[in-house]
Design a protein around this motif. Structure first.
Motif, PDB file in Angstrom:
ATOM      1  N   CYS A  26       0.846  -1.193   0.000  1.00 38.61           N
ATOM      2  CA  CYS A  26       0.000   0.000   0.000  1.00 38.61           C
ATOM      3  C   CYS A  26       0.882   1.244   0.000  1.00 38.61           C
ATOM      4  CB  CYS A  26      -0.918  -0.006   1.212  1.00 38.61           C
ATOM      5  SG  CYS A  26      -1.977  -1.469   1.318  1.00 38.61           S
ATOM      6  N   GLU A  27       1.001   1.874  -1.147  1.00 38.91           N
ATOM      7  CA  GLU A  27       1.820   3.079  -1.269  1.00 38.91           C
ATOM      8  C   GLU A  27       1.098   4.310  -0.739  1.00 38.91           C
ATOM      9  OE1 GLU A  27       4.686   2.378  -4.986  1.00 38.91           O
ATOM     10  OE2 GLU A  27       2.570   2.533  -5.544  1.00 38.91           O
ATOM     11  N   ASP A  28      -0.218   4.265  -0.744  1.00 38.41           N
ATOM     12  CA  ASP A  28      -1.053   5.332  -0.192  1.00 38.41           C
ATOM     13  C   ASP A  28      -2.406   4.710   0.134  1.00 38.41           C
ATOM     14  OD1 ASP A  28      -2.381   5.091  -2.661  1.00 38.41           O
ATOM     15  OD2 ASP A  28      -1.272   6.758  -3.535  1.00 38.41           O
ATOM     16  N   ARG A  29      -3.417   5.530   0.368  1.00 40.16           N
ATOM     17  CA  ARG A  29      -4.729   5.013   0.783  1.00 40.16           C
ATOM     18  C   ARG A  29      -5.638   4.653  -0.391  1.00 40.16           C
ATOM     19  NH1 ARG A  29      -3.140   8.871   4.444  1.00 40.16           N
ATOM     20  NH2 ARG A  29      -3.397   8.362   6.670  1.00 40.16           N
ATOM     21  N   THR A  30      -5.237   4.954  -1.602  1.00 41.85           N
ATOM     22  CA  THR A  30      -6.112   4.816  -2.770  1.00 41.85           C
ATOM     23  C   THR A  30      -6.461   3.362  -3.070  1.00 41.85           C
ATOM     24  OG1 THR A  30      -5.114   6.792  -3.743  1.00 41.85           O
ATOM     25  CG2 THR A  30      -6.382   5.365  -5.214  1.00 41.85           C
ATOM     26  N   ALA A  31      -7.752   3.059  -3.135  1.00 45.62           N
ATOM     27  CA  ALA A  31      -8.279   1.785  -3.657  1.00 45.62           C
ATOM     28  C   ALA A  31      -7.755   0.554  -2.927  1.00 45.62           C
ATOM     29  CB  ALA A  31      -7.983   1.670  -5.157  1.00 45.62           C
ATOM     30  N   ILE A  32      -7.370   0.686  -1.664  1.00 45.50           N
ATOM     31  CA  ILE A  32      -6.909  -0.495  -0.919  1.00 45.50           C
ATOM     32  C   ILE A  32      -8.050  -1.500  -0.782  1.00 45.50           C
ATOM     33  CG2 ILE A  32      -6.023  -1.349   1.279  1.00 45.50           C
ATOM     34  CD1 ILE A  32      -4.586   1.302   1.648  1.00 45.50           C
ATOM     35  N   VAL A  50       1.216  -4.615   3.280  1.00 47.29           N
ATOM     36  CA  VAL A  50       2.328  -3.788   3.723  1.00 47.29           C
ATOM     37  C   VAL A  50       1.864  -2.350   3.660  1.00 47.29           C
ATOM     38  CG1 VAL A  50       4.744  -3.161   3.348  1.00 47.29           C
ATOM     39  CG2 VAL A  50       3.950  -5.471   2.765  1.00 47.29           C
ATOM     40  N   ALA A  51       1.840  -1.675   4.802  1.00 36.85           N
ATOM     41  CA  ALA A  51       1.288  -0.319   4.837  1.00 36.85           C
ATOM     42  C   ALA A  51       1.969   0.492   5.928  1.00 36.85           C
ATOM     43  CB  ALA A  51      -0.221  -0.364   5.095  1.00 36.85           C
ATOM     44  N   ILE A  71       1.873  -5.713   7.812  1.00 30.95           N
ATOM     45  CA  ILE A  71       3.248  -5.357   8.147  1.00 30.95           C
ATOM     46  C   ILE A  71       3.372  -3.851   8.093  1.00 30.95           C
ATOM     47  CG2 ILE A  71       5.679  -5.572   7.489  1.00 30.95           C
ATOM     48  CD1 ILE A  71       4.966  -8.200   6.099  1.00 30.95           C
ATOM     49  N   ALA A  72       3.779  -3.248   9.202  1.00 27.99           N
ATOM     50  CA  ALA A  72       3.970  -1.798   9.241  1.00 27.99           C
ATOM     51  C   ALA A  72       5.300  -1.453   8.574  1.00 27.99           C
ATOM     52  CB  ALA A  72       3.954  -1.300  10.680  1.00 27.99           C
ATOM     53  N   ASP A  73       5.215  -0.795   7.445  1.00 31.81           N
ATOM     54  CA  ASP A  73       6.415  -0.379   6.703  1.00 31.81           C
ATOM     55  C   ASP A  73       5.983   0.703   5.731  1.00 31.81           C
ATOM     56  OD1 ASP A  73       8.941  -0.179   5.489  1.00 31.81           O
ATOM     57  OD2 ASP A  73       9.261  -2.343   5.571  1.00 31.81           O
ATOM     58  N   ARG A  74       6.924   1.472   5.257  1.00 33.51           N
ATOM     59  CA  ARG A  74       6.602   2.514   4.286  1.00 33.51           C
ATOM     60  C   ARG A  74       6.423   1.888   2.913  1.00 33.51           C
ATOM     61  NH1 ARG A  74      10.362   5.697   3.052  1.00 33.51           N
ATOM     62  NH2 ARG A  74      12.098   4.641   4.053  1.00 33.51           N
ATOM     63  N   GLY A  75       5.205   1.976   2.384  1.00 30.12           N
ATOM     64  CA  GLY A  75       4.915   1.369   1.100  1.00 30.12           C
ATOM     65  C   GLY A  75       5.689   1.963  -0.054  1.00 30.12           C
ATOM     66  N   ARG A  76       6.207   3.181   0.123  1.00 35.02           N
ATOM     67  CA  ARG A  76       6.976   3.830  -0.933  1.00 35.02           C
ATOM     68  C   ARG A  76       8.482   3.630  -0.764  1.00 35.02           C
ATOM     69  NH1 ARG A  76       4.159   7.146  -4.258  1.00 35.02           N
ATOM     70  NH2 ARG A  76       2.055   7.748  -3.647  1.00 35.02           N
ATOM     71  N   CYS A 100       1.244  -7.354  -5.628  1.00 28.86           N
ATOM     72  CA  CYS A 100       0.794  -6.183  -6.368  1.00 28.86           C
ATOM     73  C   CYS A 100       0.822  -4.979  -5.437  1.00 28.86           C
ATOM     74  CB  CYS A 100      -0.609  -6.403  -6.927  1.00 28.86           C
ATOM     75  SG  CYS A 100      -1.893  -6.570  -5.658  1.00 28.86           S
ATOM     76  N   TYR A 101       0.454  -3.827  -5.970  1.00 30.81           N
ATOM     77  CA  TYR A 101       0.331  -2.604  -5.208  1.00 30.81           C
ATOM     78  C   TYR A 101      -1.145  -2.219  -5.127  1.00 30.81           C
ATOM     79  CZ  TYR A 101       5.357  -2.291  -6.120  1.00 30.81           C
ATOM     80  OH  TYR A 101       6.697  -2.563  -6.198  1.00 30.81           O
TER      81      TYR A 101
END
Length: 289
Positions: A26-32, A50-51, A71-76, A100-101
């Motif tokens: 999850c790079e951001d909140r969009t369409a999770i 991963v978010a 998993i708490a991590d920076r998606g970017r 996938c993302y």
């Protein structure tokens, strides 16, 4: 189950059970929600999300009966998808993994009627242990109404402009039955895309095995698993339909002011259909009917 870090996930000895498994970065909140719902509808039996900690994930998948591991991590963070997938490979040898993302959606031939488990069972009967996928860019037609280029209700995609080149690991080393594939928004707006990120091929579904590693270029350390076909006939391939590139082009400072519209004369409405993708040659059923 929540893991405070990727290291904590690696250290956890809990049996994850049987797959197939999906990893969603999850790079951001969009369409999770829609991405998670899509993999669950395909029949995945375990999901790793991963978010970053600020992305709300507690309510996701609570009523599905499918284990969701967060998993708490920076998606970017560079390499986060590779790190998460490789950690999962070590935990579930013999199981199938898709990654996938958020804002990406796996399609394979006849996926509306056949589960991912049925598909991977057939692939193994064909003595194949990976499914090559092509990332097909989705984008909104009206960027005024959808400034981030994401429209789940009315997505468009390119129906032409895809091509392949011989893959070489070294200048004089041609990789057998491997090609680098290009097309979509990465091709039409290549001036805004770094060269290493222009390829659209990804080994997006594969069987984990001890020692196997996902590499940064979306290929695997076992070269046979990177091939588009086996030596004796065509192999099944899939597609990952993705808003990720359109969203990046619309949000990155270096490109957002240069792009007023993604539409061109080869744009078409995406119908969320595997048949549509097969008819355009964007994925191959192989011998599976």
């Amino acid at each position: 189950m929540h893991h405070d870090s990727l290291d904590a996930f690696r250290a956890d000895r809990t049996d994850l059970g049987k797959g197939p498994f999906a990893v969603i970065v999850c790079e951001d909140r969009t369409a999770i929600d829609s991405t998670l719902g899509h993999v669950l509808n395909l029949g995945f039996r375990g999901v790793v999300l991963v978010a970053a900690p600020e992305i709300e994930t507690a309510r996701l998948g609570t009523d599905t009966g499918v284990p969701i591991h967060v998993i708490a991590d920076r998606g970017r963070r560079p390499g986060v998808a590779m790190d998460a997938v490789n950690a999962l490979i070590d935990k579930v040898p013999g199981q199938w993994i898709h990654y996938c993302y958020n804002g990406e959606y796996l399609f394979y031939p006849f996926c509306e009627d056949r589960t991912v488990g049925e598909m991977t069972t057939w692939v193994m009967e064909e003595r194949r242990f990976a499914v090559l996928t092509f990332v097909i860019d989705l984008y909104a037609g009206d960027l005024t109404r959808h400034p981030d280029a994401v429209s789940l209700e009315h997505p468009l995609f390119d129906t032409s402009g895809y091509y392949a080149e011989t893959r070489r690991r070294e200048p004089d080393l041609v990789m057998e039955r491997q090609l680098d594939f290009y097309g979509g928004l990465r091709w039409r707006f290549e001036e805004h895309v770094a060269r290493p990120k222009r390829k659209i091929d990804r080994v997006g579904l594969f069987q984990a095995r001890p020692g196997l590693r996902l590499r940064e270029d979306h290929t695997l350390s076992d070269e046979e698993m990177n091939t588009y076909a086996c030596p004796w006939h065509h192999s099944l391939t899939g597609a990952i339909c993705s808003f990720r590139v359109a969203k990046a082009l619309r949000t990155n400072p270096g490109s957002r002011h240069d792009i007023a519209d993604f539409r061109w004369h080869k744009s078409e409405r995406f119908n969320w259909s595997s048949l549509q993708l097969m008819e355009l040659g964007l994925m191959e059923p192989g011998q599976w009917f």
